[in-house]
Design an enzyme around this catalytic site. Structure first.
Site, short mmCIF file in Angstrom:
data_model
loop_
_atom_site.label_atom_id
_atom_site.label_comp_id
_atom_site.label_asym_id
_atom_site.label_seq_id
_atom_site.Cartn_x
_atom_site.Cartn_y
_atom_site.Cartn_z
N HIS A 31 0.93 -1.23 0.18
CA HIS A 31 0.27 0.17 -0.02
C HIS A 31 0.85 1.18 0.00
O HIS A 31 1.62 1.24 0.99
CB HIS A 31 -0.70 -0.09 1.21
CG HIS A 31 -2.25 1.24 1.45
ND1 HIS A 31 -3.21 1.02 0.84
CD2 HIS A 31 -1.56 2.37 1.97
CE1 HIS A 31 -3.30 1.98 0.84
NE2 HIS A 31 -2.88 2.73 1.78
N ASP A 33 1.16 5.37 -0.08
CA ASP A 33 0.71 6.65 -0.02
C ASP A 33 0.23 7.74 -0.54
O ASP A 33 1.84 8.36 0.15
CB ASP A 33 0.47 6.33 1.09
CG ASP A 33 -0.01 5.94 2.35
OD1 ASP A 33 -1.63 5.81 2.10
OD2 ASP A 33 -0.17 5.02 3.47
N MET A 35 0.65 11.36 -1.25
CA MET A 35 -0.39 13.13 -0.43
C MET A 35 0.41 13.92 -0.76
O MET A 35 1.49 14.08 -1.01
CB MET A 35 -0.03 12.26 1.03
CG MET A 35 -0.27 11.72 1.84
SD MET A 35 0.25 11.61 3.48
CE MET A 35 -0.36 10.13 3.96
N MET A 66 -4.05 9.74 -2.47
CA MET A 66 -4.56 11.33 -1.56
C MET A 66 -3.96 12.52 -1.68
O MET A 66 -3.91 13.85 -1.25
CB MET A 66 -3.97 10.96 0.09
CG MET A 66 -4.86 10.09 0.46
SD MET A 66 -4.14 9.23 2.58
CE MET A 66 -2.55 8.38 1.90
N MET A 135 -11.52 4.91 4.90
CA MET A 135 -10.87 5.16 6.60
C MET A 135 -11.18 5.46 7.34
O MET A 135 -12.45 5.61 7.84
CB MET A 135 -10.72 6.94 5.11
CG MET A 135 -9.84 7.41 4.27
SD MET A 135 -7.90 6.50 3.93
CE MET A 135 -7.56 7.54 5.90
N GLY A 142 0.54 8.64 9.42
CA GLY A 142 0.63 7.49 9.96
C GLY A 142 0.06 7.20 11.32
O GLY A 142 0.34 8.25 12.09
N SER A 196 1.94 1.30 10.79
CA SER A 196 2.91 1.02 12.34
C SER A 196 2.69 -0.27 12.82
O SER A 196 3.26 -0.78 13.23
CB SER A 196 2.52 2.44 12.86
OG SER A 196 0.80 2.92 12.65
C1 DX5 Z 1 -2.96 7.65 6.26
C2 DX5 Z 1 -2.37 6.41 5.56
C3 DX5 Z 1 -2.09 4.91 6.01
C4 DX5 Z 1 -1.36 4.63 6.99
C5 DX5 Z 1 -2.05 3.92 7.71
O1 DX5 Z 1 -3.44 8.81 5.68
O2 DX5 Z 1 -3.73 6.43 4.13
O3 DX5 Z 1 -2.50 4.07 4.63
O4 DX5 Z 1 -0.53 5.07 5.96
O5 DX5 Z 1 -1.18 3.95 8.74
P1 DX5 Z 1 -1.68 3.33 10.17
O6 DX5 Z 1 -1.56 1.79 9.90
O7 DX5 Z 1 0.06 3.35 11.13
O8 DX5 Z 1 -2.49 4.22 10.50
ZN ZN Z 2 -3.43 4.53 2.69
#
Ligand code: DX5
Ligand code: ZN
Length: 220
Positions: A31, A33, A35, A66, A135, A142, A196
């Site tokens: 996965h 992310d 941003m 995102m 979400m 994270g 995490s």
């Molecule tokens: C948050 C991200 C998640 C994030 C999750 O905006 O989309 O994918 O990395 O991290 P954890 O599992 O630590 O909440």
């Molecule tokens: Zn994510």
């Protein structure tokens, strides 16, 4: 339903993404992310990094965008090598056209909802999607605490998906851990992002297996 664990590389060592991916051979997807510091107040990575990792990783890439203007950018993530591309419906100008474009380019099309975005308005377009991402934290970072208030929406999304048939995956992302994954599975999720929880573990691959086992008790 297909139980899958998709670790978020956001919690891994960005200086060594290939090495980090190799530490979790049991992961179904990586996965990623993306941003842009506009849709969310954080800036991470984009096309060149996805392209580089897709070339060397054994697992397919699950790109979570995102970003603003996914209509313009999302199709390029398929070309960069992502096997699944998730756009946020709050940011998409034409989500149906965008989902069709992602599929036409050869990837799975997925739509994400922030915690305060309802699923019901999108019932009629579920057939255009391969996955819905609910979400369970506000996107951007994270390590945030899981929002239990999202659980009823997961259950409602599961009901709508079952009603419309088809093989649409239901992914959860944010604060997913050994402590919260069972609640998500019970509510009807079948694809689990964990950042995490996986990369703070001494043995990330063992954690992937443990998360899978915990969720598995609740998936039929
Ligand atoms: C948050 C991200 C998640 C994030 C999750 O905006 O989309 O994918 O990395 O991290 P954890 O599992 O630590 O909440
Ligand atoms: Zn994510």
């Amino acid at each position: 339903m297909s139980l899958q664990i998709t670790p978020s590389m956001l919690a891994s060592d960005f200086a060594n993404l290939a090495g980090e991916a190799a530490r979790i051979p049991g992961a179904d997807w990586l996965h990623m992310d993306v941003m842009d510091n506009h849709f969310v107040p954080n800036l991470t990575l984009g096309l060149p990094v996805i392209e580089a990792l897709a070339k060397v990783a054994r697992q397919p890439i699950d790109a979570h965008l995102m970003i603003q203007d996914p209509d313009r950018w999302a199709p390029a993530y398929v070309e960069a090598g992502a096997g699944s591309v998730t756009f946020h419906v709050e940011a998409a100008a034409a989500p149906i056209r965008l989902a069709r474009e992602i599929r036409a380019k050869g990837a799975r099309a997925s739509m994400a909802l922030k915690p305060a975005t309802p699923i019901e308005p999108y019932e009629d377009m579920l057939t255009e999607l391969d996955m819905v991402l609910i979400m369970t934290v506000e996107p951007g970072f994270g390590g945030q605490k899981f929002l239990d208030l999202c659980l009823p929406k997961i259950a409602r999304a599961r009901t709508l998906i079952d009603k419309h048939g088809g093989d649409i995956w239901l992914q959860v992302d944010g604060g997913v851990s050994l402590e919260t994954i069972e609640r998500c599975a019970e509510a009807g999720a079948d694809v689990f992002v964990a950042g995490s929880a996986v990369f703070n573990a001494d043995d990330p691959d063992a954690m992937v297996a443990e998360l899978r086992a915990h969720a598995g008790h609740h998936i039929h």
